[in-house]
Structures are given as C-alpha cells and as structure tokens.
Design a protein around this motif. Structure first.
Motif, PDB file in Angstrom:
ATOM      1  N   LEU A  18       0.841  -1.195   0.000  1.00  0.00           N
ATOM      2  CA  LEU A  18       0.000   0.000   0.000  1.00  0.00           C
ATOM      3  C   LEU A  18       0.877   1.245   0.000  1.00  0.00           C
ATOM      4  CD1 LEU A  18      -2.792   1.475   0.464  1.00  0.00           C
ATOM      5  CD2 LEU A  18      -2.272   1.290   2.913  1.00  0.00           C
ATOM      6  N   LYS A  19       0.589   2.149  -0.925  1.00  0.00           N
ATOM      7  CA  LYS A  19       1.286   3.422  -0.965  1.00  0.00           C
ATOM      8  C   LYS A  19       0.254   4.540  -0.868  1.00  0.00           C
ATOM      9  CE  LYS A  19       4.772   6.031  -3.569  1.00  0.00           C
ATOM     10  NZ  LYS A  19       5.627   6.052  -4.784  1.00  0.00           N
ATOM     11  N   LEU A  20       0.403   5.392   0.137  1.00  0.00           N
ATOM     12  CA  LEU A  20      -0.495   6.518   0.346  1.00  0.00           C
ATOM     13  C   LEU A  20       0.237   7.803  -0.042  1.00  0.00           C
ATOM     14  CD1 LEU A  20      -1.984   5.508   3.831  1.00  0.00           C
ATOM     15  CD2 LEU A  20      -2.961   5.095   1.563  1.00  0.00           C
ATOM     16  N   ILE A  21      -0.275   8.488  -1.042  1.00  0.00           N
ATOM     17  CA  ILE A  21       0.339   9.713  -1.541  1.00  0.00           C
ATOM     18  C   ILE A  21      -0.541  10.898  -1.138  1.00  0.00           C
ATOM     19  CG2 ILE A  21       1.173  10.944  -3.572  1.00  0.00           C
ATOM     20  CD1 ILE A  21       1.273   8.181  -4.991  1.00  0.00           C
ATOM     21  N   VAL A  22       0.003  11.783  -0.316  1.00  0.00           N
ATOM     22  CA  VAL A  22      -0.769  12.942   0.141  1.00  0.00           C
ATOM     23  C   VAL A  22      -0.761  13.994  -0.967  1.00  0.00           C
ATOM     24  CG1 VAL A  22      -1.096  14.659   1.943  1.00  0.00           C
ATOM     25  CG2 VAL A  22      -0.091  12.434   2.514  1.00  0.00           C
ATOM     26  N   GLU A  23      -1.912  14.182  -1.573  1.00  0.00           N
ATOM     27  CA  GLU A  23      -2.039  15.105  -2.705  1.00  0.00           C
ATOM     28  C   GLU A  23      -2.262  16.546  -2.246  1.00  0.00           C
ATOM     29  OE1 GLU A  23      -4.667  15.236  -6.824  1.00  0.00           O
ATOM     30  OE2 GLU A  23      -5.610  14.526  -4.974  1.00  0.00           O
ATOM     31  N   LYS A  24      -3.062  16.708  -1.190  1.00  0.00           N
ATOM     32  CA  LYS A  24      -3.360  18.040  -0.662  1.00  0.00           C
ATOM     33  C   LYS A  24      -3.356  17.983   0.857  1.00  0.00           C
ATOM     34  CE  LYS A  24      -6.417  19.217  -4.555  1.00  0.00           C
ATOM     35  NZ  LYS A  24      -7.812  19.592  -4.939  1.00  0.00           N
ATOM     36  N   GLY A  25      -3.107  19.133   1.473  1.00  0.00           N
ATOM     37  CA  GLY A  25      -3.141  19.207   2.930  1.00  0.00           C
ATOM     38  C   GLY A  25      -1.775  19.487   3.522  1.00  0.00           C
ATOM     39  N   PRO A  26      -1.672  19.462   4.858  1.00  0.00           N
ATOM     40  CA  PRO A  26      -0.421  19.793   5.554  1.00  0.00           C
ATOM     41  C   PRO A  26       0.766  18.924   5.152  1.00  0.00           C
ATOM     42  CG  PRO A  26      -2.257  19.798   7.086  1.00  0.00           C
ATOM     43  CD  PRO A  26      -2.797  19.263   5.799  1.00  0.00           C
ATOM     44  N   LEU A  27       0.521  17.674   4.773  1.00  0.00           N
ATOM     45  CA  LEU A  27       1.614  16.774   4.385  1.00  0.00           C
ATOM     46  C   LEU A  27       1.711  16.617   2.873  1.00  0.00           C
ATOM     47  CD1 LEU A  27       1.369  13.908   7.042  1.00  0.00           C
ATOM     48  CD2 LEU A  27       2.655  16.043   7.139  1.00  0.00           C
ATOM     49  N   SER A  28       1.202  17.586   2.137  1.00  0.00           N
ATOM     50  CA  SER A  28       1.188  17.515   0.672  1.00  0.00           C
ATOM     51  C   SER A  28       2.573  17.205   0.116  1.00  0.00           C
ATOM     52  CB  SER A  28       0.691  18.847   0.100  1.00  0.00           C
ATOM     53  OG  SER A  28       0.739  18.838  -1.312  1.00  0.00           O
ATOM     54  N   GLY A  29       2.622  16.226  -0.813  1.00  0.00           N
ATOM     55  CA  GLY A  29       3.882  15.844  -1.434  1.00  0.00           C
ATOM     56  C   GLY A  29       4.567  14.669  -0.777  1.00  0.00           C
ATOM     57  N   GLN A  30       4.128  14.285   0.411  1.00  0.00           N
ATOM     58  CA  GLN A  30       4.733  13.148   1.097  1.00  0.00           C
ATOM     59  C   GLN A  30       4.001  11.859   0.746  1.00  0.00           C
ATOM     60  OE1 GLN A  30       5.938  13.458   5.181  1.00  0.00           O
ATOM     61  NE2 GLN A  30       5.777  15.683   5.196  1.00  0.00           N
ATOM     62  N   SER A  31       4.712  10.754   0.833  1.00  0.00           N
ATOM     63  CA  SER A  31       4.098   9.450   0.585  1.00  0.00           C
ATOM     64  C   SER A  31       4.532   8.470   1.667  1.00  0.00           C
ATOM     65  CB  SER A  31       4.480   8.924  -0.801  1.00  0.00           C
ATOM     66  OG  SER A  31       5.885   8.722  -0.897  1.00  0.00           O
ATOM     67  N   PHE A  32       3.689   7.479   1.913  1.00  0.00           N
ATOM     68  CA  PHE A  32       3.933   6.493   2.964  1.00  0.00           C
ATOM     69  C   PHE A  32       3.681   5.103   2.385  1.00  0.00           C
ATOM     70  CE2 PHE A  32       2.654  10.470   4.784  1.00  0.00           C
ATOM     71  CZ  PHE A  32       3.468  10.642   5.887  1.00  0.00           C
ATOM     72  N   CYS A  33       4.530   4.157   2.740  1.00  0.00           N
ATOM     73  CA  CYS A  33       4.459   2.815   2.164  1.00  0.00           C
ATOM     74  C   CYS A  33       4.285   1.779   3.274  1.00  0.00           C
ATOM     75  CB  CYS A  33       5.738   2.547   1.379  1.00  0.00           C
ATOM     76  SG  CYS A  33       5.649   1.122   0.291  1.00  0.00           S
ATOM     77  N   PHE A  34       3.359   0.842   3.074  1.00  0.00           N
ATOM     78  CA  PHE A  34       3.073  -0.176   4.084  1.00  0.00           C
ATOM     79  C   PHE A  34       2.919  -1.543   3.419  1.00  0.00           C
ATOM     80  CE2 PHE A  34       1.402   3.870   5.545  1.00  0.00           C
ATOM     81  CZ  PHE A  34       1.923   3.971   6.831  1.00  0.00           C
ATOM     82  N   GLY A  35       3.519  -2.548   4.028  1.00  0.00           N
ATOM     83  CA  GLY A  35       3.453  -3.893   3.488  1.00  0.00           C
ATOM     84  C   GLY A  35       2.183  -4.617   3.890  1.00  0.00           C
ATOM     85  N   ASP A 135      10.876   6.830   1.491  1.00  0.00           N
ATOM     86  CA  ASP A 135      11.413   7.431   2.711  1.00  0.00           C
ATOM     87  C   ASP A 135      10.628   7.023   3.946  1.00  0.00           C
ATOM     88  OD1 ASP A 135      13.393   8.763   1.324  1.00  0.00           O
ATOM     89  OD2 ASP A 135      12.115  10.496   0.932  1.00  0.00           O
ATOM     90  N   ASN A 136       9.299   6.985   3.828  1.00  0.00           N
ATOM     91  CA  ASN A 136       8.445   6.679   4.977  1.00  0.00           C
ATOM     92  C   ASN A 136       7.864   5.289   4.814  1.00  0.00           C
ATOM     93  OD1 ASN A 136       8.706   9.319   6.158  1.00  0.00           O
ATOM     94  ND2 ASN A 136       7.403  10.054   4.512  1.00  0.00           N
ATOM     95  N   ILE A 137       8.536   4.315   5.395  1.00  0.00           N
ATOM     96  CA  ILE A 137       8.112   2.927   5.261  1.00  0.00           C
ATOM     97  C   ILE A 137       7.554   2.444   6.585  1.00  0.00           C
ATOM     98  CG2 ILE A 137       8.817   0.579   4.688  1.00  0.00           C
ATOM     99  CD1 ILE A 137      11.086   1.755   3.057  1.00  0.00           C
ATOM    100  N   GLY A 138       6.236   2.465   6.687  1.00  0.00           N
ATOM    101  CA  GLY A 138       5.577   1.941   7.867  1.00  0.00           C
ATOM    102  C   GLY A 138       6.041   2.533   9.165  1.00  0.00           C
TER     103      GLY A 138
END
Length: 209
Positions: A18-35, A135-138
């Motif tokens: 699962l990859k969550l890509i923050v499109e808008k909001g305070p964390l815009s541009g960041q992505s998080f990856c979870f197995g 960069d942000n893995i779980g």
C-alpha cells in the motif's frame, strides 16, 4: 511510525504493498508505504497513529486502513484485501465521492482518493514490488526538536554530575557553605542551564564563592 508504527495484524501475508500519496493538505507531497498485514491508523495527533496530520478537521483517531480477509468471504474465502474504515470521526471520511459509514469497512482499489479533514486528500496506490526507495516505510515520524531537547537535558544533567565528581568540588558541602553565608541557593534539581557555557560558568561561580 511507538508511537504507532504500522503494526502487522498476523503472520506475514501475501499481497500488494500500500502506498499513500498525500495530494493536498499539511503533508502535501509526502508518501507512505506499508506492506501486507499492516494496520495503518491516521489521525490528528501523533500518539496512537501511524500517520499524524495537523489538519483541524481531522479527528484524533480518524480512519483505519488495514490488510485482512476478503469482506466477501463467500466468493473468495482465501483472499485478502486492503480496506478502509472511518473510526466514527467528527467530520467523516470520503472515499472517492462517497461518504463512508462509521465503523463500516470498505474495500480500497488502486487509484482511489480518500478525503479527510478540511484540506487533506490522499491517493491510494498498490505496488507489487514493495517499498524500495521510499522514505516513509511503515513508520510514524517523531518531532525531532522534542527528542533533541530531551537528550540535551539529560546530557546537561550528566555533565554536572561528572564535572562535580572529577573536580572534587563537594557540591552539597559548597551549597551548604553558601547557604550559611546568607546567599540564595537553588536545590540541585532546580538548576536549569540554557547553553553549553552555562555549566562552566556555574561551576566557576561555585569555585570563586
């Protein structure tokens, strides 16, 4: 992100990352990856959440995304899938154009858009190649300033103890002499240093007094 990193819900499972890509909001541009097998909780506060987003419209515990058994067990009893559940949040969760019912899990698909709070929009992506290069893995990020401040305070306390013992200043005796001479004395536990030079100055003052 302990504080709440994404936790595995059981034995290692097979499935897409699962990859969550923050499109808008305070964390815009960041992505998080979870197995597969992860349990990802999103909310406004750090404590108890895998991802914390400082959006005023997001509840402290807003939404849960997890990997688990197929909701339609009759048609695919041995399959697992990613689902999203609104945790009875104050302002609700919108999946694509549909508002989720509280505590009712819904299946996530590649390309879905999740909207929470006043500003935050998250794109859902699935990847079979894993989280390489992310960069942000779980993990939940911590406040670096808060951690550094705590470590700095502990270091100062150790410096006072070590320098006192090495120089043989007789810390308690010295404070007793100062008190006997009518000087104002702070208890050791109440002494606060604001910089690296403050420790040396404090010790120098003790020697001169």
């Amino acid at each position: 992100m302990s504080p709440a990193s994404a936790t595995a819900s059981g034995p290692e499972e097979q499935g897409p990352t699962l990859k969550l890509i923050v499109e808008k909001g305070p964390l815009s541009g960041q992505s998080f990856c979870f197995g597969p097998g992860s349990r990802v909780q999103i909310g406004r506060v750090v404590r108890g959440n895998s991802i914390s987003i400082k959006d005023a419209g997001i509840s402290s515990k807003h939404v849960l995304i997890q990997f688990g058994p197929n909701l339609d067990s009759d048609t695919a009893p041995n399959c697992c899938q990613w689902t999203i559940t609104d945790l009875a949040s104050s302002n609700g969760t919108i999946l694509n154009d549909t508002q989720l019912e509280p505590s009712e899990p819904s299946v996530l698909s590649d390309g879905d858009v999740v909207k929470i709070g006043e500003l935050t929009s998250i794109i859902v992506k699935f990847d079979v190649t894993g989280c390489k290069g992310e960069d942000n893995i779980g993990k939940t990020r911590r406040n670096p300033r808060r951690g550094a401040a705590g470590r700095g305070q502990r270091m100062v306390e150790l410096m006072v103890i070590d320098e006192d013992s090495e120089l043989g200043l007789g810390f308690k005796d010295k404070l007793g002499d100062m008190a006997g001479n009518g000087k104002d004395v702070l208890e050791p536990s109440s002494v606060v240093f604001s910089g690296s030079n403050s420790v040396d100055q404090f010790l120098a003052d003790l020697c001169i007094s």
